[in-house]
Design a protein around this motif. Structure first.
Motif, PDB file in Angstrom:
ATOM      1  N   GLU A 151       0.845  -1.195   0.000  1.00  0.00           N
ATOM      2  CA  GLU A 151       0.000   0.000   0.000  1.00  0.00           C
ATOM      3  C   GLU A 151       0.880   1.245   0.000  1.00  0.00           C
ATOM      4  O   GLU A 151       1.961   1.217   0.604  1.00  0.00           O
TER       5      GLU A 151
ATOM      6  N   ARG B 263      -2.107   5.331  -6.187  1.00  0.00           N
ATOM      7  CA  ARG B 263      -0.727   5.478  -5.702  1.00  0.00           C
ATOM      8  C   ARG B 263       0.048   6.481  -6.570  1.00  0.00           C
ATOM      9  O   ARG B 263       0.784   7.312  -6.055  1.00  0.00           O
TER      10      ARG B 263
ATOM     11  N   ARG C 132      -6.823   2.008  -0.117  1.00  0.00           N
ATOM     12  CA  ARG C 132      -6.926   0.903   0.839  1.00  0.00           C
ATOM     13  C   ARG C 132      -8.257   0.157   0.673  1.00  0.00           C
ATOM     14  O   ARG C 132      -8.301  -1.067   0.684  1.00  0.00           O
TER      15      ARG C 132
ATOM     16  N   ARG D   7       3.050  -2.036   4.322  1.00  0.00           N
ATOM     17  CA  ARG D   7       2.232  -0.925   4.839  1.00  0.00           C
ATOM     18  C   ARG D   7       0.733  -1.234   4.753  1.00  0.00           C
ATOM     19  O   ARG D   7       0.263  -1.862   3.819  1.00  0.00           O
TER      20      ARG D   7
ATOM     21  N   GLN E 273      -0.489  10.361   8.275  1.00  0.00           N
ATOM     22  CA  GLN E 273      -1.498  11.413   8.147  1.00  0.00           C
ATOM     23  C   GLN E 273      -1.964  11.892   9.528  1.00  0.00           C
ATOM     24  O   GLN E 273      -2.057  13.088   9.780  1.00  0.00           O
TER      25      GLN E 273
HETATM   26  P1  TYD Z   1       6.945   3.828  -0.702  1.00  0.00           P
HETATM   27  O1  TYD Z   1       7.656   4.151  -1.956  1.00  0.00           O
HETATM   28  O2  TYD Z   1       6.235   2.534  -0.610  1.00  0.00           O
HETATM   29  O3  TYD Z   1       7.956   4.024   0.524  1.00  0.00           O
HETATM   30  P2  TYD Z   1       8.456   3.030   1.647  1.00  0.00           P
HETATM   31  O4  TYD Z   1       9.558   2.230   1.025  1.00  0.00           O
HETATM   32  O5  TYD Z   1       8.931   3.935   2.735  1.00  0.00           O
HETATM   33  O6  TYD Z   1       7.298   2.172   2.083  1.00  0.00           O
HETATM   34  O7  TYD Z   1       5.962   5.027  -0.449  1.00  0.00           O
HETATM   35  C1  TYD Z   1       5.072   4.964   0.519  1.00  0.00           C
HETATM   36  C2  TYD Z   1       5.009   6.324   1.163  1.00  0.00           C
HETATM   37  O8  TYD Z   1       3.661   6.575   1.444  1.00  0.00           O
HETATM   38  C3  TYD Z   1       5.759   6.361   2.471  1.00  0.00           C
HETATM   39  O9  TYD Z   1       6.489   7.564   2.596  1.00  0.00           O
HETATM   40  C4  TYD Z   1       4.666   6.360   3.510  1.00  0.00           C
HETATM   41  C5  TYD Z   1       3.495   6.921   2.784  1.00  0.00           C
HETATM   42  N1  TYD Z   1       2.194   6.428   3.242  1.00  0.00           N
HETATM   43  C6  TYD Z   1       1.369   7.288   3.943  1.00  0.00           C
HETATM   44  O10 TYD Z   1       1.729   8.443   4.190  1.00  0.00           O
HETATM   45  N2  TYD Z   1       0.138   6.839   4.357  1.00  0.00           N
HETATM   46  C7  TYD Z   1      -0.308   5.587   4.097  1.00  0.00           C
HETATM   47  O11 TYD Z   1      -1.429   5.224   4.473  1.00  0.00           O
HETATM   48  C8  TYD Z   1       0.566   4.702   3.359  1.00  0.00           C
HETATM   49  C9  TYD Z   1       0.113   3.300   3.046  1.00  0.00           C
HETATM   50  C10 TYD Z   1       1.800   5.168   2.946  1.00  0.00           C
END
Ligand code: TYD
Length: 214
Positions: free
Chosen positions: A40, A51, A75, A97, A106
């Motif tokens: 996610e 995304r 989600r 995630r 958030q």
């Molecule tokens: P991603 O490239 O998957 O980063 P990571 O390797 O850190 O998981 O990007 C996900 C980004 O989205 C990450 O910075 C966290 C953010 N995020 C939120 O802010 N809220 C959410 O509900 C989810 C699922 C991710």
């Protein structure tokens, strides 16, 4: 539902991607097609389209609540189209995630309030919580230093706003872990990667003993 659902959480720089790659491969070797790896925001075509909007660096004008709704919308689609059917089919889900990311980023990071983000996401998760959440925890400074490694600027030059954002994210994760100690297992990510991986394996085996004794 007969499947099992593990989510992986943690702040930026916790090494979640490296850990997950290892765990995913090891579990696929042991359990084969029973394992479903997903992430996610994203996880299916519609959720991945959301995304793309969320992570588009050009979308600097995005309102914080718009962001929260979009994470929840992706989600919802993931839960309905991917996660629940997989659980009904008896799969072991590894999800990079889930809900706790929204609470931490958030609710905490963006200061929208953890309770409000929790409430908003009730419409998204439709009652579906992971039965195990692996939370990779480490000090904010260490995580940010890992991300910044190799770049010209150092952690000292990161603006205060960024550091404070990540402090709130970590604090929200820690509070969640205290609130749900059975579901959320905290792993010390401030150690050698192999040790982190070993600790995660141990946590998964401890929870799902029956899966590995066949
Ligand atoms: P991603 O490239 O998957 O980063 P990571 O390797 O850190 O998981 O990007 C996900 C980004 O989205 C990450 O910075 C966290 C953010 N995020 C939120 O802010 N809220 C959410 O509900 C989810 C699922 C991710």
């Amino acid at each position: 539902m007969s499947g099992r659902f593990i989510s992986f959480e943690g702040p930026d720089g916790a090494g979640k991607t490296s850990v997950l790659n290892n765990i995913r491969q090891a579990l696929i070797n042991q359990l084969g097609t029973q394992v479903l790896y997903t992430r996610e925001p994203g996880g299916n075509q519609i959720a991945e389209q959301i995304r793309a909007v969320l992570l588009d660096k050009q979308n600097t004008a995005m309102d914080d609540w718009t962001e929260a709704f979009l994470y929840a919308a992706s989600r919802r689609q993931h839960v309905v189209q991917t996660l629940k059917p997989a659980l009904e089919a008896g799969k072991l889900i590894l999800c990079d995630r889930y809900l706790d990311s929204s609470i931490a980023y958030q609710g905490g990071g963006r200061n929208l309030g953890v309770d409000k983000i929790w409430e908003l996401n009730q419409y998204a998760i439709d009652g579906l919580l992971p039965d195990l959440t692996i939370f990779l925890d480490l000090p904010v400074e260490t995580g940010l230093a890992r991300i910044e490694k190799g770049r010209a600027e150092t952690i000292n030059r990161l603006d205060e706003q960024t550091v404070n954002f990540h402090r709130r994210v970590r604090q929200a994760y820690l509070t969640l872990q205290e609130r749900f100690p059975d579901r959320i297992v905290k792993i010390n990510a401030d150690q050698d990667l192999n040790q982190v991986i070993e600790d995660v394996h141990r946590a998964i085996h401890a929870r799902y003993d029956d899966l590995f004794t066949k």
